[in-house]
Structure formats: structure tokens, C-alpha cells
Motif scaffolding. Structure first.
Motif, short mmCIF file in Angstrom:
data_model
loop_
_atom_site.label_atom_id
_atom_site.label_comp_id
_atom_site.label_asym_id
_atom_site.label_seq_id
_atom_site.Cartn_x
_atom_site.Cartn_y
_atom_site.Cartn_z
N THR A 33 1.21 -1.35 0.20
CA THR A 33 -0.37 0.14 0.01
C THR A 33 1.36 1.10 -0.14
O THR A 33 2.06 1.44 1.20
CB THR A 33 -0.90 -0.09 1.16
N LYS A 34 0.79 1.92 -0.68
CA LYS A 34 1.71 2.72 -1.63
C LYS A 34 1.54 4.40 -0.67
O LYS A 34 0.04 4.36 -0.22
CB LYS A 34 2.19 3.30 -2.64
N GLU A 35 1.86 5.61 -0.76
CA GLU A 35 1.20 7.13 -0.37
C GLU A 35 2.35 7.84 -1.65
O GLU A 35 3.24 7.36 -1.74
CB GLU A 35 2.50 7.19 0.69
N GLY A 36 1.12 8.30 -1.97
CA GLY A 36 1.01 8.92 -3.26
C GLY A 36 1.00 10.17 -2.56
O GLY A 36 1.99 11.03 -2.64
N CYS A 37 -0.03 10.69 -2.83
CA CYS A 37 -0.31 12.81 -2.63
C CYS A 37 -0.53 12.29 -0.85
O CYS A 37 -0.48 14.13 -0.80
CB CYS A 37 -1.83 12.59 -3.25
N GLY A 38 -0.99 11.71 -0.74
CA GLY A 38 -1.39 11.87 1.31
C GLY A 38 -2.33 12.82 1.69
O GLY A 38 -2.67 13.27 2.45
N GLU A 39 -3.41 12.59 0.18
CA GLU A 39 -5.14 14.17 0.54
C GLU A 39 -6.14 13.43 -0.42
O GLU A 39 -6.60 14.17 -0.60
CB GLU A 39 -4.20 15.37 -0.25
N GLY A 40 -5.81 12.07 -0.21
CA GLY A 40 -7.66 11.66 -0.62
C GLY A 40 -7.58 11.81 -2.24
O GLY A 40 -8.53 11.48 -3.35
N GLU A 41 -6.40 12.22 -2.94
CA GLU A 41 -6.94 12.16 -4.74
C GLU A 41 -5.62 11.39 -5.54
O GLU A 41 -5.59 11.90 -6.66
CB GLU A 41 -5.47 13.92 -4.67
N CYS A 42 -5.52 10.86 -5.02
CA CYS A 42 -4.00 9.47 -5.96
C CYS A 42 -4.91 7.84 -6.36
O CYS A 42 -4.59 7.49 -7.09
CB CYS A 42 -2.32 10.04 -5.82
N GLY A 43 -5.18 7.37 -5.04
CA GLY A 43 -5.64 6.05 -5.02
C GLY A 43 -4.62 5.24 -4.64
O GLY A 43 -4.86 4.07 -4.33
N ALA A 44 -3.70 6.04 -4.19
CA ALA A 44 -2.18 4.90 -4.45
C ALA A 44 -2.05 4.21 -2.85
O ALA A 44 -1.65 2.99 -2.78
CB ALA A 44 -0.36 5.57 -4.40
N VAL A 60 -11.44 2.61 -0.61
CA VAL A 60 -11.64 3.92 0.14
C VAL A 60 -9.68 4.04 0.10
O VAL A 60 -8.47 2.93 0.14
CB VAL A 60 -11.70 3.71 1.78
N ASN A 61 -9.41 5.24 -0.16
CA ASN A 61 -7.69 5.90 0.42
C ASN A 61 -7.27 5.83 1.94
O ASN A 61 -7.86 6.04 2.02
CB ASN A 61 -7.80 7.35 0.22
N SER A 62 -6.95 4.43 2.09
CA SER A 62 -6.63 4.85 3.39
C SER A 62 -5.54 5.52 4.08
O SER A 62 -5.79 5.46 4.74
CB SER A 62 -5.38 3.02 3.33
N CYS A 63 -5.37 7.03 3.50
CA CYS A 63 -4.09 7.90 3.67
C CYS A 63 -5.12 8.82 4.87
O CYS A 63 -4.95 10.36 5.60
CB CYS A 63 -3.80 8.75 2.69
N LEU A 64 -6.82 8.71 4.13
CA LEU A 64 -7.88 9.27 4.37
C LEU A 64 -8.27 8.83 6.18
O LEU A 64 -9.55 9.48 6.99
CB LEU A 64 -8.94 9.86 3.25
S1 FES Z 1 -2.20 8.59 -0.58
FE1 FES Z 1 -2.93 9.85 -2.80
S2 FES Z 1 -4.92 9.59 -1.68
FE2 FES Z 1 -3.93 8.48 -0.24
#
Ligand code: FES
Ligand code: FES
Length: 170
Positions: free
Chosen positions: A50-61, A71-75
Motif C-alpha cells: 500500500t503506497k503513499e502518493g499524495c497523502g490527501e485522498g487525491e491519487c488512489g495509491a 477507500v483511500n487509507s490515507c484518509l
Molecule cells: S496517498 Fe493519495 S489518495 Fe492516499
């Protein structure tokens, strides 16, 4: 500098025990309620797929399934997954047998740096579970919440098309 015992008290203060399942295995761990599920998966459970891209719920990584919903686990604060069943990219294959979507990404070159790939694969798995015969527009729509910084998206799109065709062959 605080005495060592004070430091260690502070480090566990405010944590809660959270119980949930990950990829079919029961897990119990201590975490701060607002810790991101993304961090708990990666740092405590070492599920680095499970990767971190944006950390803001925008990228789906950072996509995972929680009780069957992607779901976006960063949120997601970890307190919210008490009692839930989580599936990460590590749980998509059946033992040694990769999922048709994973095989298609390998065959069609759908991954470059790989940061977006787990999220893309989960988005495609989610799409195919809900719609086994998606149109090209359905596929574009199904992947629309996931961003890739490497590709022009065509290889990713072709991978999912290929996975759909393989499903028809079965
Ligand atoms: S890291 Fe981009 S949506 Fe979660
Ligand atoms: S393969 Fe690198 S971000 Fe998509």
C-alpha cells in the motif's frame, strides 16, 4: 531531556487497542486513534504494498478494501476500522496464483515505477467484481480516481482490458 521512563510512558499514552482482520488474518495492535490506516499497515504490519502518493485522498495509491468498499487509507483514522475486514494488495492473489488483473499488468506492461500500481490493480479488481463485462468507458471511469505520474495511462488501460478478456476465456 525527560527521564527515559517518562519518555516511554508518553509514547504509549493515548493509544488504543484496535482489532481488525487484514487479508483474512486477525490483528490486534496499539495505535493512536487518529493514526492513518496507511501508516499502520505499512509501519506496524509491514504491508508495504500500500503506497503513499499524495497523502490527501487525491491519487488512489493508498487504496485498500474495507468491508468490501475501496477507500483511500490515507484518509482513514485507524480507530474507524475496529472490527472491520481489510484487504490490501497483498491479499489479492490466491496463494501463489496471481489475480487475472495482476497477470494482465505484467503481460501488458501496466507498471513502471510501481507507486500507483497497487491502487490501480485494486481499482480494476473492484470494477470487475461489480461489473464483469465493463465497456471501455466503464474501465476509464473505474480507474478515474487513480493517478499515475509515469505513464500516459494507455498501458494501464490495456492491462485492464486484457484482464476482462481473460475473464471471458475462463
Ligand atoms: S496517498 Fe493519495 S489518495 Fe492516499
Ligand atoms: S507507474 Fe509510476 S506512478 Fe504509475
Amino acid at each position: 531531556m525527560p527521564p527515559l521512563f517518562l519518555k516511554s510512558m508518553r509514547s504509549t499514552e493515548g493509544k488504543m487497542n484496535v482489532r481488525f482482520q487484514v487479508n483474512g488474518e486477525p490483528r490486534t495492535l496499539a495505535a493512536y486513534p487518529m493514526e492513518r490506516l496507511l501508516d499502520v499497515l505499512r509501519e506496524q504490519l509491514h504491508l508495504k504494498g500500500t503506497k503513499e502518493g499524495c497523502g490527501e485522498g487525491e491519487c488512489g495509491a493508498c487504496s485498500v478494501f474495507i468491508d468490501g468498499q475501496i477507500v483511500n487509507s490515507c484518509l482513514v483514522p485507524v480507530a474507524q476500522v475496529e472490527g472491520a475486514s481489510i484487504k490490501t494488495i497483498e491479499g489479492v492473489a490466491s496463494g501463489e496464483q496471481l489475480h487475472a488483473v495482476q497477470l494482465a499488468f505484467i503481460k501488458c506492461g501496466g507498471a513502471q515505477c510501481g507507486i500507483c500500481t497497487p491502487g490501480m490493480v485494486l481499482a480494476a479488481v473492484n470494477l470487475l467484481e461489480r461489473n464483469p463485462n465493463p465497456t471501455e468507458a466503464d474501465i476509464r471511469n473505474g480507474l478515474s480516481g487513480n493517478l499515475c505520474r509515469c505513464t500516459g495511462y494507455m498501458k494501464i488501460f490495456e492491462s485492464v482490458v486484457h484482464a476482462c478478456r481473460k475473464q471471458d476465456d475462463v
